[in-house]
Design a protein around this motif. Sequence first.
Motif, PDB file in Angstrom:
ATOM      1  N   GLN A 280      86.118  60.194  28.798  1.00  0.00           N
ATOM      2  CA  GLN A 280      86.917  59.406  29.556  1.00  0.00           C
ATOM      3  C   GLN A 280      86.513  58.680  30.925  1.00  0.00           C
ATOM      4  N   LEU A 281      85.157  59.450  31.685  1.00  0.00           N
ATOM      5  CA  LEU A 281      84.471  59.088  32.660  1.00  0.00           C
ATOM      6  C   LEU A 281      83.862  57.781  32.363  1.00  0.00           C
ATOM      7  N   GLU A 282      83.362  57.909  30.932  1.00  0.00           N
ATOM      8  CA  GLU A 282      82.463  56.569  30.791  1.00  0.00           C
ATOM      9  C   GLU A 282      83.358  55.262  30.278  1.00  0.00           C
ATOM     10  N   VAL A 283      84.377  55.624  29.670  1.00  0.00           N
ATOM     11  CA  VAL A 283      85.464  54.421  29.524  1.00  0.00           C
ATOM     12  C   VAL A 283      85.871  53.878  30.773  1.00  0.00           C
ATOM     13  N   ARG A 284      86.287  54.734  31.871  1.00  0.00           N
ATOM     14  CA  ARG A 284      86.642  54.229  33.039  1.00  0.00           C
ATOM     15  C   ARG A 284      85.473  53.280  33.847  1.00  0.00           C
ATOM     16  N   ILE A 285      84.153  54.091  33.632  1.00  0.00           N
ATOM     17  CA  ILE A 285      83.232  53.136  34.236  1.00  0.00           C
ATOM     18  C   ILE A 285      83.028  51.790  33.549  1.00  0.00           C
ATOM     19  N   LYS A 286      82.959  51.657  32.181  1.00  0.00           N
ATOM     20  CA  LYS A 286      82.954  50.432  31.500  1.00  0.00           C
ATOM     21  C   LYS A 286      84.036  49.575  31.833  1.00  0.00           C
ATOM     22  N   SER A 287      85.249  50.054  32.293  1.00  0.00           N
ATOM     23  CA  SER A 287      86.360  49.208  32.560  1.00  0.00           C
ATOM     24  C   SER A 287      85.944  48.364  33.806  1.00  0.00           C
ATOM     25  N   ILE A 288      85.054  49.209  34.778  1.00  0.00           N
ATOM     26  CA  ILE A 288      84.834  48.474  35.775  1.00  0.00           C
ATOM     27  C   ILE A 288      83.279  47.564  35.517  1.00  0.00           C
ATOM     28  N   ASP A 289      82.653  47.946  34.775  1.00  0.00           N
ATOM     29  CA  ASP A 289      81.518  47.143  34.644  1.00  0.00           C
ATOM     30  C   ASP A 289      81.004  47.197  32.997  1.00  0.00           C
ATOM     31  N   ALA A 290      81.434  46.286  32.444  1.00  0.00           N
ATOM     32  CA  ALA A 290      81.112  46.385  30.849  1.00  0.00           C
ATOM     33  C   ALA A 290      79.584  46.196  30.589  1.00  0.00           C
ATOM     34  N   THR A 291      78.670  46.014  31.122  1.00  0.00           N
ATOM     35  CA  THR A 291      77.473  45.642  31.010  1.00  0.00           C
ATOM     36  C   THR A 291      76.761  47.195  31.099  1.00  0.00           C
ATOM     37  N   VAL A 292      77.402  48.129  31.570  1.00  0.00           N
ATOM     38  CA  VAL A 292      76.948  49.520  31.808  1.00  0.00           C
ATOM     39  C   VAL A 292      76.532  50.026  30.256  1.00  0.00           C
ATOM     40  N   LEU A 293      75.101  50.373  29.962  1.00  0.00           N
ATOM     41  CA  LEU A 293      74.991  51.251  28.724  1.00  0.00           C
ATOM     42  C   LEU A 293      74.513  52.496  28.974  1.00  0.00           C
ATOM     43  N   MET A 294      75.015  53.518  28.470  1.00  0.00           N
ATOM     44  CA  MET A 294      74.631  54.855  28.481  1.00  0.00           C
ATOM     45  C   MET A 294      73.548  55.094  27.527  1.00  0.00           C
ATOM     46  N   PRO A 295      72.563  56.187  27.917  1.00  0.00           N
ATOM     47  CA  PRO A 295      71.394  56.429  26.906  1.00  0.00           C
ATOM     48  C   PRO A 295      72.008  57.150  25.698  1.00  0.00           C
ATOM     49  N   TYR A 296      73.296  57.865  25.717  1.00  0.00           N
ATOM     50  CA  TYR A 296      73.660  58.436  24.488  1.00  0.00           C
ATOM     51  C   TYR A 296      74.913  58.305  24.450  1.00  0.00           C
ATOM     52  N   GLU A 297      75.563  57.912  23.232  1.00  0.00           N
ATOM     53  CA  GLU A 297      77.011  57.647  23.042  1.00  0.00           C
ATOM     54  C   GLU A 297      77.688  58.797  22.866  1.00  0.00           C
ATOM     55  N   ILE A 298      79.111  58.899  23.314  1.00  0.00           N
ATOM     56  CA  ILE A 298      79.742  60.143  23.076  1.00  0.00           C
ATOM     57  C   ILE A 298      80.991  59.671  22.153  1.00  0.00           C
ATOM     58  N   LYS A 299      81.047  60.270  21.007  1.00  0.00           N
ATOM     59  CA  LYS A 299      82.038  60.057  20.075  1.00  0.00           C
ATOM     60  C   LYS A 299      82.643  61.412  19.477  1.00  0.00           C
ATOM     61  N   GLY A 300      83.926  61.469  19.708  1.00  0.00           N
ATOM     62  CA  GLY A 300      84.552  62.823  19.264  1.00  0.00           C
ATOM     63  C   GLY A 300      84.030  64.040  19.814  1.00  0.00           C
ATOM     64  N   GLY A 301      83.496  64.128  20.987  1.00  0.00           N
ATOM     65  CA  GLY A 301      82.970  65.004  21.807  1.00  0.00           C
ATOM     66  C   GLY A 301      81.629  65.373  21.193  1.00  0.00           C
ATOM     67  N   VAL A 302      80.921  64.658  20.614  1.00  0.00           N
ATOM     68  CA  VAL A 302      79.641  64.974  20.455  1.00  0.00           C
ATOM     69  C   VAL A 302      78.669  63.741  20.917  1.00  0.00           C
ATOM     70  N   LEU A 303      77.441  63.829  21.110  1.00  0.00           N
ATOM     71  CA  LEU A 303      76.437  62.994  21.709  1.00  0.00           C
ATOM     72  C   LEU A 303      75.674  62.304  20.274  1.00  0.00           C
ATOM     73  N   GLU A 304      75.324  61.266  20.198  1.00  0.00           N
ATOM     74  CA  GLU A 304      74.650  60.531  19.363  1.00  0.00           C
ATOM     75  C   GLU A 304      73.418  59.983  20.055  1.00  0.00           C
ATOM     76  N   ASP A 305      72.195  60.028  19.498  1.00  0.00           N
ATOM     77  CA  ASP A 305      70.953  59.443  19.912  1.00  0.00           C
ATOM     78  C   ASP A 305      70.887  57.976  19.323  1.00  0.00           C
ATOM     79  N   LYS A 306      69.791  57.341  19.408  1.00  0.00           N
ATOM     80  CA  LYS A 306      69.567  55.879  18.980  1.00  0.00           C
ATOM     81  C   LYS A 306      69.462  55.852  17.501  1.00  0.00           C
ATOM     82  N   TYR A 307      69.133  57.183  16.825  1.00  0.00           N
ATOM     83  CA  TYR A 307      69.050  57.053  15.428  1.00  0.00           C
ATOM     84  C   TYR A 307      70.170  57.573  14.719  1.00  0.00           C
ATOM     85  N   GLY A 308      71.318  57.783  15.355  1.00  0.00           N
ATOM     86  CA  GLY A 308      72.660  58.142  14.835  1.00  0.00           C
ATOM     87  C   GLY A 308      72.546  59.539  14.603  1.00  0.00           C
TER      88      GLY A 308
END
Length: 351
Positions: A280-308
């Motif tokens: 939820q915090l990440e969504v709020r941050i991207k609403s402020i600045d859409a160019t922000v990229l996080m090192p690990y994406e959060i989906k469904g409460g789990v974190l994914e690395d660059k390899y999926g």
Amino acid sequence: MSAYNTRTSFSCVNCHMKQKHKNDEGEEAPSETNLMADDQQFERFSHQYVVNAGLCDLLFNNFEVEHHLCEGCTDCSIDLIKLLILNTEHEVEDYTEYLNKLNFEQSDETLDELEAELAKLQQEEKKLEEDIGEFNEEKRTSRESIAEKEALERKRKLHEARELSKLAMNEDEISSLQLRLLNATLWLKTVQDTNVFSACFKICDEGTVGVINNFSLDHSLREINAAWGQAALLLTSLAKLIGLEFEKYRIVAYASRSHLVVLEDGQMLPLFNLNELMQQLEVRIKSIDATVLMPYEIKGGVLEDKYGQSYSIRKEFNSEEGWQKALKYMLRNLQCYLCFVSVFLTEDTHK
């Protein structure tokens, strides 16, 4: 003893000739000077000039005679005095006659001219006296003016000295204030350049283990709970700073006893669902600045690395190694959130 032997002879103070004395009957006393006088009779005529000259000196110089004169010198003196008296009387007569002549010959016109000239001179004298009075008055006024100017000059110098002293004090105070301002400016810049959250929340890695505020997520259960509590406190602070209110859950940051509260029924849950709130915090941050990229994406409460590859922060859903990676990835995302909010707050402050 005869009367002749009781008297002494004397010399004339003028001609220096010894004189004969007479006794009580008027006869001359015998003396050796008679012979000498007879022998020197022929010299008297040539000596008469010197005698007269000496008598004139005695008379005109008012010489006081302390001794007797001889009969000849006395007669000569009397004749000279009579002659002087006669000449003086003639001079007085001549001066009197001349004065009478001048008084007689003086006309009324000359007297009027003299009186007019006298009046003119008196007027000039009066004018000069007035000028002198005016000059004295100007002199007195000038002295008073000079004294007043000197007093004003002393007062001015005293005032100038006081003002210079005040100026020196003010300059010292200004220098002190400028130094204080410089120190305050440097301190302000230091404070502005200081990331408060970075100073309060230090996140790093120790190999494969994440560490927050010196609490490791791979040691004792007490230390792990303390690390979870620091992560929950950081997430709550970031949400407040950007004005985010979490959905479904409310974080209770209470050190090692931190937990989640279900907003619907107030049920307390452990911090395993923290990834959902981070999303939820990440969504709020991207609403402020859409160019922000996080090192690990959060989906469904789990974190994914660059390899999926997905990693859950719940230990029972992962291997030990995967759980450690999930915790480390979670802290890295929190670190990115921290950096973004710090930059956002800095820019907002400058605006």
